[in-house]
Design a protein around this motif. Structure first.
Motif, PDB file in Angstrom:
ATOM      1  N   LYS A 147       1.377  13.707   9.167  1.00 10.73           N
ATOM      2  CA  LYS A 147       0.156  13.150   9.723  1.00 10.73           C
ATOM      3  C   LYS A 147      -1.057  13.854   9.110  1.00 10.73           C
ATOM      4  CE  LYS A 147       2.216  12.024  14.163  1.00 10.73           C
ATOM      5  NZ  LYS A 147       2.128  12.234  15.615  1.00 10.73           N
ATOM      6  N   THR A 148      -2.196  13.193   9.169  1.00  8.12           N
ATOM      7  CA  THR A 148      -3.438  13.753   8.641  1.00  8.12           C
ATOM      8  C   THR A 148      -3.727  15.115   9.245  1.00  8.12           C
ATOM      9  OG1 THR A 148      -4.291  11.511   8.361  1.00  8.12           O
ATOM     10  CG2 THR A 148      -5.898  13.298   8.301  1.00  8.12           C
ATOM     11  N   LYS A 149      -3.548  15.232  10.536  1.00 11.88           N
ATOM     12  CA  LYS A 149      -3.828  16.493  11.230  1.00 11.88           C
ATOM     13  C   LYS A 149      -2.909  17.619  10.738  1.00 11.88           C
ATOM     14  CE  LYS A 149      -4.627  18.164  15.901  1.00 11.88           C
ATOM     15  NZ  LYS A 149      -4.678  17.788  17.310  1.00 11.88           N
ATOM     16  N   GLU A 150      -1.652  17.297  10.451  1.00 16.08           N
ATOM     17  CA  GLU A 150      -0.715  18.303   9.953  1.00 16.08           C
ATOM     18  C   GLU A 150      -1.130  18.800   8.571  1.00 16.08           C
ATOM     19  OE1 GLU A 150       3.474  16.886  11.937  1.00 16.08           O
ATOM     20  OE2 GLU A 150       2.722  15.743  10.221  1.00 16.08           O
ATOM     21  N   VAL A 151      -1.553  17.872   7.705  1.00 14.73           N
ATOM     22  CA  VAL A 151      -2.002  18.253   6.369  1.00 14.73           C
ATOM     23  C   VAL A 151      -3.250  19.124   6.474  1.00 14.73           C
ATOM     24  CG1 VAL A 151      -2.831  17.393   4.143  1.00 14.73           C
ATOM     25  CG2 VAL A 151      -0.986  16.185   5.329  1.00 14.73           C
ATOM     26  N   ALA A 152      -4.171  18.728   7.338  1.00 17.67           N
ATOM     27  CA  ALA A 152      -5.405  19.495   7.529  1.00 17.67           C
ATOM     28  C   ALA A 152      -5.107  20.909   7.999  1.00 17.67           C
ATOM     29  CB  ALA A 152      -6.309  18.775   8.531  1.00 17.67           C
ATOM     30  N   GLY A 191      -6.040  24.285   6.104  1.00 21.93           N
ATOM     31  CA  GLY A 191      -7.140  24.960   6.771  1.00 21.93           C
ATOM     32  C   GLY A 191      -8.459  24.211   6.644  1.00 21.93           C
ATOM     33  N   VAL A 192      -8.374  22.875   6.660  1.00 24.51           N
ATOM     34  CA  VAL A 192      -9.565  22.030   6.557  1.00 24.51           C
ATOM     35  C   VAL A 192      -9.573  21.053   7.724  1.00 24.51           C
ATOM     36  CG1 VAL A 192      -9.673  22.234   4.033  1.00 24.51           C
ATOM     37  CG2 VAL A 192      -8.390  20.344   5.072  1.00 24.51           C
ATOM     38  N   THR A 193     -10.615  20.240   7.811  1.00 24.81           N
ATOM     39  CA  THR A 193     -10.674  19.232   8.867  1.00 24.81           C
ATOM     40  C   THR A 193      -9.888  17.983   8.446  1.00 24.81           C
ATOM     41  OG1 THR A 193     -12.651  18.153   7.998  1.00 24.81           O
ATOM     42  CG2 THR A 193     -12.987  20.009   9.521  1.00 24.81           C
ATOM     43  N   SER A 194      -9.554  17.173   9.417  1.00 27.51           N
ATOM     44  CA  SER A 194      -8.875  15.898   9.134  1.00 27.51           C
ATOM     45  C   SER A 194      -9.743  15.013   8.249  1.00 27.51           C
ATOM     46  CB  SER A 194      -8.540  15.172  10.437  1.00 27.51           C
ATOM     47  OG  SER A 194      -7.593  15.901  11.172  1.00 27.51           O
ATOM     48  N   TYR A 195     -11.049  15.058   8.471  1.00 29.87           N
ATOM     49  CA  TYR A 195     -11.948  14.246   7.660  1.00 29.87           C
ATOM     50  C   TYR A 195     -11.877  14.642   6.184  1.00 29.87           C
ATOM     51  CZ  TYR A 195     -16.024  11.809   5.961  1.00 29.87           C
ATOM     52  OH  TYR A 195     -16.855  11.003   5.227  1.00 29.87           O
ATOM     53  N   THR A 196     -11.726  15.928   5.905  1.00 29.84           N
ATOM     54  CA  THR A 196     -11.593  16.384   4.517  1.00 29.84           C
ATOM     55  C   THR A 196     -10.347  15.786   3.880  1.00 29.84           C
ATOM     56  OG1 THR A 196     -12.775  18.433   4.963  1.00 29.84           O
ATOM     57  CG2 THR A 196     -11.325  18.426   3.041  1.00 29.84           C
ATOM     58  N   GLY A 210      -2.570   1.377  10.806  1.00 37.14           N
ATOM     59  CA  GLY A 210      -3.609   1.845   9.896  1.00 37.14           C
ATOM     60  C   GLY A 210      -3.766   3.348   9.772  1.00 37.14           C
ATOM     61  N   HIS A 211      -2.909   4.120  10.413  1.00 38.68           N
ATOM     62  CA  HIS A 211      -2.992   5.577  10.300  1.00 38.68           C
ATOM     63  C   HIS A 211      -2.374   6.037   8.987  1.00 38.68           C
ATOM     64  CE1 HIS A 211      -3.308   5.000  14.701  1.00 38.68           C
ATOM     65  NE2 HIS A 211      -4.221   5.947  14.550  1.00 38.68           N
ATOM     66  N   LEU A 212      -2.955   7.081   8.417  1.00 36.02           N
ATOM     67  CA  LEU A 212      -2.451   7.613   7.151  1.00 36.02           C
ATOM     68  C   LEU A 212      -1.206   8.457   7.377  1.00 36.02           C
ATOM     69  CD1 LEU A 212      -5.802   8.784   5.530  1.00 36.02           C
ATOM     70  CD2 LEU A 212      -4.498   6.731   4.987  1.00 36.02           C
ATOM     71  N   ARG A 213      -0.286   8.368   6.428  1.00 31.27           N
ATOM     72  CA  ARG A 213       0.901   9.219   6.427  1.00 31.27           C
ATOM     73  C   ARG A 213       1.103   9.731   5.006  1.00 31.27           C
ATOM     74  NH1 ARG A 213      -0.109   9.114  10.884  1.00 31.27           N
ATOM     75  NH2 ARG A 213       1.169   8.581  12.669  1.00 31.27           N
ATOM     76  N   PHE A 214       1.447  11.001   4.896  1.00 32.65           N
ATOM     77  CA  PHE A 214       1.561  11.665   3.608  1.00 32.65           C
ATOM     78  C   PHE A 214       2.995  12.113   3.361  1.00 32.65           C
ATOM     79  CE2 PHE A 214      -2.666  12.127   5.275  1.00 32.65           C
ATOM     80  CZ  PHE A 214      -3.460  11.794   4.195  1.00 32.65           C
ATOM     81  N   ASP A 215       3.418  12.018   2.106  1.00 32.07           N
ATOM     82  CA  ASP A 215       4.750  12.466   1.710  1.00 32.07           C
ATOM     83  C   ASP A 215       4.779  13.995   1.726  1.00 32.07           C
ATOM     84  OD1 ASP A 215       7.425  11.969   0.428  1.00 32.07           O
ATOM     85  OD2 ASP A 215       6.469  13.190  -1.137  1.00 32.07           O
ATOM     86  N   ARG A 216       5.698  14.558   2.503  1.00 28.48           N
ATOM     87  CA  ARG A 216       5.764  16.006   2.676  1.00 28.48           C
ATOM     88  C   ARG A 216       5.946  16.743   1.341  1.00 28.48           C
ATOM     89  NH1 ARG A 216       6.163  18.977   7.028  1.00 28.48           N
ATOM     90  NH2 ARG A 216       6.645  17.183   8.328  1.00 28.48           N
ATOM     91  N   ALA A 217       6.795  16.228   0.456  1.00 35.84           N
ATOM     92  CA  ALA A 217       7.041  16.895  -0.826  1.00 35.84           C
ATOM     93  C   ALA A 217       5.776  16.924  -1.682  1.00 35.84           C
ATOM     94  CB  ALA A 217       8.172  16.191  -1.574  1.00 35.84           C
ATOM     95  N   GLU A 218       5.025  15.828  -1.692  1.00 39.91           N
ATOM     96  CA  GLU A 218       3.789  15.792  -2.468  1.00 39.91           C
ATOM     97  C   GLU A 218       2.747  16.750  -1.898  1.00 39.91           C
ATOM     98  OE1 GLU A 218       0.193  12.834  -3.846  1.00 39.91           O
ATOM     99  OE2 GLU A 218       1.971  11.958  -2.938  1.00 39.91           O
ATOM    100  N   VAL A 219       2.645  16.782  -0.587  1.00 33.50           N
ATOM    101  CA  VAL A 219       1.691  17.691   0.058  1.00 33.50           C
ATOM    102  C   VAL A 219       2.048  19.141  -0.269  1.00 33.50           C
ATOM    103  CG1 VAL A 219       0.878  18.563   2.284  1.00 33.50           C
ATOM    104  CG2 VAL A 219       1.090  16.096   1.919  1.00 33.50           C
TER     105      VAL A 219
END
Length: 55
Positions: free
Chosen positions: A2-7, A11-16, A34-43
Protein backbone atom coordinates in the motif's frame (compact mmCIF):
# COMPACT_ATOMS: atom_id res chain seq x y z
CA UNK A 1 2.27 -2.86 -0.95
CA UNK A 2 0.00 0.00 0.00
CA UNK A 3 1.03 3.63 -0.47
CA UNK A 4 1.26 4.12 3.28
CA UNK A 5 3.58 1.11 3.65
CA UNK A 6 5.93 2.43 0.95
CA UNK A 7 5.91 5.88 2.57
CA UNK A 8 6.77 4.43 5.97
CA UNK A 9 9.66 2.42 4.49
CA UNK A 10 11.20 5.49 2.85
CA UNK A 11 10.35 7.87 5.68
CA UNK A 12 8.25 10.16 3.48
CA UNK A 13 4.59 11.11 3.25
CA UNK A 14 2.04 9.16 1.22
CA UNK A 15 1.70 12.16 -1.06
CA UNK A 16 5.42 11.94 -1.90
CA UNK A 17 4.94 8.32 -2.98
CA UNK A 18 2.03 9.38 -5.20
CA UNK A 19 4.23 12.09 -6.76
CA UNK A 20 6.99 9.54 -7.43
CA UNK A 21 4.41 7.40 -9.19
CA UNK A 22 3.15 10.30 -11.32
CA UNK A 23 6.73 11.15 -12.28
CA UNK A 24 7.38 7.55 -13.34
CA UNK A 25 9.93 6.83 -10.62
CA UNK A 26 7.84 4.03 -9.16
CA UNK A 27 5.38 1.81 -11.03
CA UNK A 28 2.03 1.03 -9.47
CA UNK A 29 -1.08 -0.93 -10.23
CA UNK A 30 -4.51 0.05 -9.04
CA UNK A 31 -7.30 -1.71 -7.21
CA UNK A 32 -10.82 -1.67 -8.67
CA UNK A 33 -11.57 1.24 -6.32
CA UNK A 34 -8.56 3.23 -7.64
CA UNK A 35 -6.07 2.78 -4.79
CA UNK A 36 -2.42 2.37 -5.71
CA UNK A 37 -0.61 -0.89 -5.07
CA UNK A 38 3.12 -1.41 -5.46
CA UNK A 39 5.13 -4.53 -6.23
CA UNK A 40 7.11 -5.39 -3.10
CA UNK A 41 10.20 -6.59 -5.03
CA UNK A 42 10.37 -3.37 -7.06
CA UNK A 43 9.96 -1.22 -3.97
CA UNK A 44 12.73 -3.10 -2.18
CA UNK A 45 15.08 -2.73 -5.18
CA UNK A 46 14.46 1.01 -5.18
CA UNK A 47 14.93 1.14 -1.40
CA UNK A 48 18.22 -0.74 -1.52
CA UNK A 49 19.43 1.47 -4.37
CA UNK A 50 18.51 4.64 -2.51
CA UNK A 51 20.59 3.52 0.47
CA UNK A 52 23.66 2.81 -1.64
CA UNK A 53 23.43 -0.96 -1.18
CA UNK A 54 24.18 -3.33 -4.02
CA UNK A 55 21.10 -4.80 -5.67
Amino acid sequence: MKTKEVARLFGVTSYTVVRWTRRGLLAAGTTPSGHLRFDRAEVMRLYRGSNGDQV
